[in-house]
Enzyme design. Structure first.
Site, PDB file in Angstrom:
ATOM      1  N   SER A   1      46.800   6.707  41.210  1.00 38.88           N
ATOM      2  CA  SER A   1      46.227   5.542  40.540  1.00 38.88           C
ATOM      3  C   SER A   1      46.028   4.390  41.520  1.00 38.88           C
ATOM      4  O   SER A   1      46.888   4.119  42.361  1.00 38.88           O
ATOM      5  CB  SER A   1      47.167   5.087  39.429  1.00 38.88           C
ATOM      6  OG  SER A   1      47.360   6.144  38.525  1.00 38.88           O
TER       7      SER A   1
ATOM      8  N   HIS B   1      43.568  14.890  38.044  1.00 39.21           N
ATOM      9  CA  HIS B   1      43.327  13.455  38.229  1.00 39.21           C
ATOM     10  C   HIS B   1      42.365  13.293  39.408  1.00 39.21           C
ATOM     11  O   HIS B   1      42.757  12.870  40.490  1.00 39.21           O
ATOM     12  CB  HIS B   1      44.665  12.766  38.509  1.00 39.21           C
ATOM     13  CG  HIS B   1      44.627  11.265  38.436  1.00 39.21           C
ATOM     14  ND1 HIS B   1      45.528  10.461  39.098  1.00 39.21           N
ATOM     15  CD2 HIS B   1      43.804  10.412  37.770  1.00 39.21           C
ATOM     16  CE1 HIS B   1      45.259   9.192  38.836  1.00 39.21           C
ATOM     17  NE2 HIS B   1      44.223   9.132  38.043  1.00 39.21           N
TER      18      HIS B   1
ATOM     19  N   CYS C   1      44.118   4.116  44.074  1.00 40.22           N
ATOM     20  CA  CYS C   1      44.036   4.497  45.484  1.00 40.22           C
ATOM     21  C   CYS C   1      42.627   4.883  45.909  1.00 40.22           C
ATOM     22  O   CYS C   1      42.437   5.502  46.954  1.00 40.22           O
ATOM     23  CB  CYS C   1      45.003   5.628  45.780  1.00 40.22           C
ATOM     24  SG  CYS C   1      46.715   5.091  45.699  1.00 40.22           S
TER      25      CYS C   1
ATOM     26  N   TYR D   1      47.465  -0.914  26.087  1.00 38.85           N
ATOM     27  CA  TYR D   1      46.836  -0.902  27.400  1.00 38.85           C
ATOM     28  C   TYR D   1      46.451   0.493  27.896  1.00 38.85           C
ATOM     29  O   TYR D   1      47.268   1.410  27.916  1.00 38.85           O
ATOM     30  CB  TYR D   1      47.739  -1.576  28.443  1.00 38.85           C
ATOM     31  CG  TYR D   1      46.895  -2.070  29.600  1.00 38.85           C
ATOM     32  CD1 TYR D   1      46.276  -3.312  29.537  1.00 38.85           C
ATOM     33  CD2 TYR D   1      46.642  -1.261  30.700  1.00 38.85           C
ATOM     34  CE1 TYR D   1      45.451  -3.740  30.551  1.00 38.85           C
ATOM     35  CE2 TYR D   1      45.819  -1.688  31.718  1.00 38.85           C
ATOM     36  CZ  TYR D   1      45.224  -2.932  31.643  1.00 38.85           C
ATOM     37  OH  TYR D   1      44.402  -3.348  32.652  1.00 38.85           O
TER      38      TYR D   1
ATOM     39  N   ARG E   1      50.448   1.255  32.428  1.00 41.06           N
ATOM     40  CA  ARG E   1      51.127   2.412  31.857  1.00 41.06           C
ATOM     41  C   ARG E   1      52.636   2.263  32.029  1.00 41.06           C
ATOM     42  O   ARG E   1      53.105   1.690  32.997  1.00 41.06           O
ATOM     43  CB  ARG E   1      50.657   3.698  32.549  1.00 41.06           C
ATOM     44  CG  ARG E   1      49.309   4.184  32.078  1.00 41.06           C
ATOM     45  CD  ARG E   1      48.904   5.471  32.777  1.00 41.06           C
ATOM     46  NE  ARG E   1      48.690   5.271  34.194  1.00 41.06           N
ATOM     47  CZ  ARG E   1      49.562   5.519  35.139  1.00 41.06           C
ATOM     48  NH1 ARG E   1      50.735   6.043  34.829  1.00 41.06           N
ATOM     49  NH2 ARG E   1      49.279   5.292  36.391  1.00 41.06           N
TER      50      ARG E   1
ATOM     51  N   LYS F   1      44.450   9.819  29.776  1.00 46.12           N
ATOM     52  CA  LYS F   1      45.538  10.534  30.446  1.00 46.12           C
ATOM     53  C   LYS F   1      46.318  11.435  29.494  1.00 46.12           C
ATOM     54  O   LYS F   1      46.722  12.536  29.858  1.00 46.12           O
ATOM     55  CB  LYS F   1      46.483   9.537  31.144  1.00 46.12           C
ATOM     56  CG  LYS F   1      45.795   8.660  32.204  1.00 46.12           C
ATOM     57  CD  LYS F   1      45.113   9.508  33.224  1.00 46.12           C
ATOM     58  CE  LYS F   1      44.157   8.830  34.175  1.00 46.12           C
ATOM     59  NZ  LYS F   1      44.527   7.671  34.908  1.00 46.12           N
TER      60      LYS F   1
ATOM     61  N   ASP G   1      37.636   9.692  37.504  1.00 50.26           N
ATOM     62  CA  ASP G   1      39.092   9.700  37.257  1.00 50.26           C
ATOM     63  C   ASP G   1      39.650  11.073  36.886  1.00 50.26           C
ATOM     64  O   ASP G   1      40.764  11.390  37.267  1.00 50.26           O
ATOM     65  CB  ASP G   1      39.418   8.688  36.147  1.00 50.26           C
ATOM     66  CG  ASP G   1      40.885   8.304  36.092  1.00 50.26           C
ATOM     67  OD1 ASP G   1      41.456   8.010  37.160  1.00 50.26           O
ATOM     68  OD2 ASP G   1      41.477   8.312  34.994  1.00 50.26           O
TER      69      ASP G   1
ATOM     70  N   ARG H   1      41.176  -4.510  34.569  1.00 50.09           N
ATOM     71  CA  ARG H   1      40.188  -3.429  34.635  1.00 50.09           C
ATOM     72  C   ARG H   1      38.899  -3.751  33.889  1.00 50.09           C
ATOM     73  O   ARG H   1      38.895  -4.569  32.978  1.00 50.09           O
ATOM     74  CB  ARG H   1      40.798  -2.154  34.060  1.00 50.09           C
ATOM     75  CG  ARG H   1      41.969  -1.675  34.928  1.00 50.09           C
ATOM     76  CD  ARG H   1      42.322  -0.259  34.693  1.00 50.09           C
ATOM     77  NE  ARG H   1      43.387   0.156  35.604  1.00 50.09           N
ATOM     78  CZ  ARG H   1      43.330   1.220  36.406  1.00 50.09           C
ATOM     79  NH1 ARG H   1      42.270   1.983  36.433  1.00 50.09           N
ATOM     80  NH2 ARG H   1      44.352   1.523  37.197  1.00 50.09           N
TER      81      ARG H   1
HETATM   82  P1  GTP Z   1      42.750   4.608  38.900  1.00 51.25           P
HETATM   83  O1  GTP Z   1      41.627   4.168  38.023  1.00 51.25           O
HETATM   84  O2  GTP Z   1      44.002   3.805  38.732  1.00 51.25           O
HETATM   85  O3  GTP Z   1      43.059   6.083  38.786  1.00 51.25           O
HETATM   86  O4  GTP Z   1      42.363   4.257  40.415  1.00 51.25           O
HETATM   87  P2  GTP Z   1      41.275   4.738  41.468  1.00 51.25           P
HETATM   88  O5  GTP Z   1      41.848   5.845  42.294  1.00 51.25           O
HETATM   89  O6  GTP Z   1      39.970   4.975  40.828  1.00 51.25           O
HETATM   90  O7  GTP Z   1      41.207   3.479  42.449  1.00 51.25           O
HETATM   91  P3  GTP Z   1      40.012   2.459  42.768  1.00 51.25           P
HETATM   92  O8  GTP Z   1      38.820   3.145  43.364  1.00 51.25           O
HETATM   93  O9  GTP Z   1      39.789   1.652  41.568  1.00 51.25           O
HETATM   94  O10 GTP Z   1      40.637   1.568  43.927  1.00 51.25           O
HETATM   95  C1  GTP Z   1      41.776   0.788  43.758  1.00 51.25           C
HETATM   96  C2  GTP Z   1      41.875  -0.274  44.815  1.00 51.25           C
HETATM   97  O11 GTP Z   1      41.785   0.310  46.118  1.00 51.25           O
HETATM   98  C3  GTP Z   1      40.783  -1.314  44.703  1.00 51.25           C
HETATM   99  O12 GTP Z   1      41.367  -2.586  44.831  1.00 51.25           O
HETATM  100  C4  GTP Z   1      39.895  -1.010  45.868  1.00 51.25           C
HETATM  101  O13 GTP Z   1      39.255  -2.152  46.351  1.00 51.25           O
HETATM  102  C5  GTP Z   1      40.835  -0.388  46.897  1.00 51.25           C
HETATM  103  N1  GTP Z   1      40.129   0.592  47.750  1.00 51.25           N
HETATM  104  C6  GTP Z   1      39.333   1.600  47.319  1.00 51.25           C
HETATM  105  N2  GTP Z   1      38.784   2.286  48.355  1.00 51.25           N
HETATM  106  C7  GTP Z   1      39.254   1.702  49.478  1.00 51.25           C
HETATM  107  C8  GTP Z   1      39.058   1.954  50.875  1.00 51.25           C
HETATM  108  O14 GTP Z   1      38.334   2.869  51.297  1.00 51.25           O
HETATM  109  N3  GTP Z   1      39.724   1.141  51.744  1.00 51.25           N
HETATM  110  C9  GTP Z   1      40.534   0.134  51.305  1.00 51.25           C
HETATM  111  N4  GTP Z   1      41.142  -0.613  52.224  1.00 51.25           N
HETATM  112  N5  GTP Z   1      40.724  -0.141  50.000  1.00 51.25           N
HETATM  113  C10 GTP Z   1      40.112   0.630  49.093  1.00 51.25           C
HETATM  114  C1  SPV Z   2      45.451   5.243  36.247  1.00 49.12           C
HETATM  115  O1  SPV Z   2      46.470   4.549  36.166  1.00 49.12           O
HETATM  116  O2  SPV Z   2      45.390   6.256  36.978  1.00 49.12           O
HETATM  117  C2  SPV Z   2      44.246   4.866  35.486  1.00 49.12           C
HETATM  118  C3  SPV Z   2      44.374   3.818  34.502  1.00 49.12           C
HETATM  119  O3  SPV Z   2      43.199   5.454  35.682  1.00 49.12           O
HETATM  120  S1  SPV Z   2      45.080   4.376  33.024  1.00 49.12           S
HETATM  121  O4  SPV Z   2      43.999   4.805  32.133  1.00 49.12           O
HETATM  122  O5  SPV Z   2      45.792   3.231  32.430  1.00 49.12           O
HETATM  123  O6  SPV Z   2      45.975   5.480  33.256  1.00 49.12           O
HETATM  124 MN    MN Z   3      43.504   7.234  37.005  1.00 54.96          MN
END
Ligand code: GTP
Ligand code: SPV
Ligand code: MN
Length: 625
Positions: A289, A267, A291, A238, A89, A247, A314, A408
C-alpha cells in the site's frame, strides 16, 4: 417521489422499502435482505440501481447535511472529511473466521507475531457480533448495493451485494465497482458474496459526531467468513474497511476462491506497455500500500516512443488458460488513489481522471473551490487560502500538513485518458511479466530479475517495505509485506505460497518475475532514482529482457542489469549507477537471515520446502559474495 412498499421482516414487522422493487428480486436475495433488516433494524430499505439519478439524490442529501461539499472549480467533484479517528485500514481489527484455525493462518512457531493475518474462531466471532450488530442500524437507512467485480458478464467476474448504512460508501462503491440492478438478475438464485457494513452508530446516538461522519472507532471490527462467502464490517467508513468490494472481497475472499478454483487474486496493478517498435506487453506489479502501483500503472513515459495504458491500479485477478497463458482482469471500475504526491508532473493521468465525477476524502480545499494536498504546492497560487482536512485555515509554508497522508481520490477508471481499450475485455489481457517491489531505502538495487519462477516467488515472499500511512502504523520502519499481501491474506500464507509454486507445470508458460525498488536513498538521504515517468527506463530494460537481450549479469541475489544497459539518456548526471546497484554484503547477509527467521517463525511448518530451499540457496550465494 418513489412508491413506498413495505415488507414484512420476521421479527421487525413492517419495514418500508423506500426505493426499489423488493418483491421482484430473486428469492435468495430477498431472504438475505430480510434477514439482515431483522438483525440490524434499519428504519427503511433503499435498493440501489446504480443510476445517475440515484447518485444525485444521495449527493444532494449529503450536501445538505454537510458531509459532502461541492468543489466549484470542477464538474461534479465533491470533498469530505472523516472523523479523524477513521482515516485508514485497521489491520489489528481485521480477522479471517474459519472453523479450522490453520485454514486461515499458518502453523507458526513460538515468538510469531501473527503478522500474516489474524484468525478468529466462529464462536468468538459470534460473541463479538452479538455485542455489535443487533439493532446497529436503528434509525438509519439500509442501502442495498448490487455490484459486480470484473466486467459484467465476464466468466472471470464475481457478484456481491453490500448492505450499508453509509451513503458515502454507496457513492464510492458506485465508482469502484460496477453497481447496477442488472446484477440482481445475473445473480438470480446463484451465489454472491454477502457484504454487510455498518458505521455502528444506531439512533439515538449519544456520542459526539465529528465532521458529520458518525463512526465507532472503539468497536471497529472487520470479519471475513470465506467458507460462507461473507464479509461483515463494523464501525469504520474508510476505504478498505468499508468499500467491501475492494480488499475484503476482491482480495481476502477472492484469494480463497482462487485457491479452490486454481487462479490468483493479487494486490497488483496491470499495465500495457508498447515499445517504440509497436510491440505491446502487459505487466502486473505488486507493491505494498502507498508504494507506487497507481503511479506506475498510469506512468507518463519519459522515453520517446513508449506508450503506457492502464488496465488496473490495485487488484488483479489472473488465471492460466488452457494454452497455459496467464490472463488477468481488473475487478474494479475505479481508482481509490493516494492523493499526496500526485500532481500534473508526477502523475498527470491520475490528475486528468479526477477532474469530474470524483470524491476526495481527507484532502484540503483552496479558497477558489479546488482541492489541495502535499505535492501540489507548485500548481496553485502560493498565497491562496487553504482549509486543511481538519478544517483549519492554512497557507503553503505553514507548519503541519494540509491533507492527511492517507487522503485519497475516488475516480471512475473510465475517465483516465490512458485507460486501456481492453480494460473491460471479458477475457482479460495476457500477462507477460510480474513485478514485486517496496520502499527499500537501503541495499536493494533498482531492479533484479529472478533466476526462475521459484526464485521469483521467493523474492515476492521476501518483500519488505517502509511503513506508510495506509494502515494504522505510526512512524517509519521496515516491515515485511510478503507478496504485498500481508494485510490482505485470506488464508494460510504457507498454502498461498504453495499455490503460487504449483502453477509451474505444463502447459503453463510462466511469466518472468522481477523485483524493483524506486526508493533507495543515497548518503544525503535523497532518492537515488528520479522515479515516476523515468521508471519507463526500467520497464524498457525488462521488456528487452523478455525479448531475450543479453543485458543481464548473474549476482548472488538474482540477475542484475549489465552496467549501462538501462537507457539513461538525458538523466546521466542525475543518477549514479554504482550507488544504485551495489550489493553491500553485510546488508544482504543480515537481510536474508532476518527474512528466513521471519518466514520460519511466521509460516513455520507450512512454509513450502521448495521455498525454503530457494532461501537457503540465496543465503549460500550471499555468503560467497
Ligand atoms: P495503494 O492504493 O495504497 O495500494 O497504493 P499504491 O501502491 O497505488 O501507491 P501510489 O501509486 O498511490 O503511490 C503512493 C505514494 O508513493 C505517492 O505519494 C506517490 O507520489 C509516491 N510514489 C509513487 N511512485 C513513486 C516513484 O517512482 N518514486 C517516488 N519517489 N515516489 C513515488
Ligand atoms: C491500500 O491500502 O492498499 C489501498 C487503500 O489501496 S484501501 O482500499 O483502504 O485498502
Ligand atoms: Mn491497495
Amino acid at each position: 417521489f418513489f412508491e413506498v412498499h413495505e415488507i414484512v421482516v420476521p421479527h421487525l414487522g413492517h419495514v418500508p422499502i423506500v426505493k426499489g422493487d423488493f418483491t421482484g428480486l430473486p428469492k435468495k436475495i430477498q431472504q438475505f435482505i430480510a434477514f439482515y433488516a431483522d438483525y440490524m433494524k434499519p428504519r427503511g430499505i433503499f435498493i440501489c440501481d446504480g443510476s445517475d439519478e440515484e447518485a444525485h439524490m444521495v449527493i444532494n442529501k449529503l450536501l445538505e447535511r454537510g458531509t459532502l461539499h461541492h468543489l466549484p472549480k470542477y464538474e461534479e467533484n465533491y470533498i469530505c472529511s472523516t472523523d479523524p479517528q477513521d482515516v485508514a485500514r485497521v489491520e489489528g481489527k481485521t480477522f479471517i473466521c474459519t472453523k479450522n484455525k490453520h485454514t486461515s493462518v499458518a502453523r507458526s512457531r513460538a515468538g510469531a507475531k501473527g503478522g500474516l493475518g489474524l484468525w478468529l474462531s466462529p464462536e468468538e466471532a459470534k460473541k463479538e457480533m452479538d455485542e455489535r450488530w443487533p439493532g446497529c442500524m436503528a434509525g438509519r437507512m439500509m442501502y442495498v448495493l448490487p455490484f459486480c467485480m470484473g466486467p459484467l458478464g465476464s466468466p472471470l467476474s464475481k457478484y456481491g451485494i453490500q448492505l450499508t448504512d453509509s451513503n458515502y460508501v454507496l457513492l464510492c462503491m458506485r465508482i469502484m465497482t460496477r453497481m447496477s440492478s442488472q446484477v440482481f438478475n445475473l445473480i438470480g438464485e446463484g451465489d454472491f458474496v454477502k457484504c454487510v457494513h455498518t458505521m455502528g452508530c444506531p439512533r439515538p446516538w449519544r456520542k459526539k459526531v465529528v465532521n458529520h461522519w458518525p463512526c465507532n472507532p472503539e468497536k471497529v471490527l472487520i470479519l471475513h467468513f470465506p467458507e460462507e462467502h461473507k464479509v461483515k464490517s463494523f464501525g469504520s467508513g474508510y476505504g478498505g474497511n468499508s468499500l467491501l468490494g475492494k480488499k475484503c472481497f476482491a482480495l481476502r475472499i477472492a484469494s480463497n476462491l482462487a485457491r479452490d478454483e486454481g487462479w490468483m487474486a493479487e494486490h497488483m496493478l496491470i499495465m500495457g506497455v508498447t515499445n517504440p517498435a509497436g510491440k505491446e506487453r502487459f505487466i502486473a506489479a505488486a507493491f505494498p500500500s502507498a508504494c507506487g502501483k497507481t503511479n506506475l500503472a498510469m506512468l507518463k513515459p519519459s522515453l520517446p516512443g513508449w506508450k503506457v495504458r492502464v488496465v488496473g491500479d490495485d487488484i488483479a485477478w489472473m488465471r492460466f488458460n488452457d494454452k497455459g497463458e496467464l490472463y488477468g482482469i481488473n475487478p474494479e471500475s475505479g481508482f481509490f488513489g493516494v492523493a499526496p504526491g500526485t500532481n500534473w508532473k508526477t502523475n498527470p493521468n491520475a490528475m486528468a481522471s479526477f477532474q469530474k465525477n470524483s470524491i476526495f476524502t481527507n484532502v484540503a480545499r483552496t479558497a477558489d473551490g479546488g482541492y489541495f494536498w502535499e505535492g501540489m504546492e507548485d500548481e496553485v497560487d502560493k498565497d491562496i487560502e487553504i482549509t486543511t482536512w481538519l478544517g483549519q485555515p492554512w497557507k503553503i509554508g505553514m507548519p503541519g500538513k494540509a491533507a492527511h497522508p492517507n487522503s485519497r481520490f475516488t475516480a471512475p477508471a473510465s475517465q483516465c485518458p490512458i485507460i486501456h481499450p481492453r480494460w473491460e475485455d471479458p477475457e482479460g489481457v495476457p500477462i507477460h511479466a510480474l513485478l514485486f517491489g517496496g520502499r527499500r531505502p537501503e541495499g536493494v538495487p533498482l531492479v533484479i530479475e529472478s533466476r526462475s519462477w521459484e526464485h521469483g516467488v521467493m523474492l515476492g515472499a521476501s518483500l519488505k517495505s517502509e511503513t506508510t500511512a495506509a494502515a494504522e502504523f505510526k512512524g517509519k520502519s521496515i516491515m515485511h509485506d510478503p507478496m504485498a499481501m500481508r494485510p490482505f491474506m485470506g488464508y494460510n500464507f504457507g498454502h498461498y505460497l504453495q499455490h503460487w509454486l504449483d502453477f509451474n507445470k505444463p502447459p503453463n508458460k510462466m511469466p518472468k518475475i522481477y523485483h524493483v525498488n524506486w526508493f533507495r536513498v543515497g548518503k544525503d538521504g535523497r532518492f537515488l532514482w528520479p522515479g515516476f515517468g523515468e521508471n519507463i527506463r526500467v520497464i524498457d530494460w525488462i521488456c528487452r529482457r523478455l525479448d531475450g537481450e543479453d543485458i543481464a549479469v548473474d549476482s548472488a541475489v538474482g540477475m542484475l542489469p549489465k552496467k549501462g544497459s538501462i537507457d539513461l539518456t538525458g538523466i546521466e548526471d542525475k543518477v549514479n549507477w554504482d550507488e544504485m546497484f551495489t550489493l553491500p554484503k553485510d546488508y544482504w547477509q543480515s537481510d536474508i537471515r532476518e527474512t528466513i527467521e521471519f518466514l520460519d517463525t511466521e509460516v513455520g511448518d507450512d512454509l513450502p520446502p521448495r521455498l525454503r530451499q530457494e532461501l537457503n540457496e540465496q543465503e549460500e550465494r550471499i555468503k560467497k559474495m
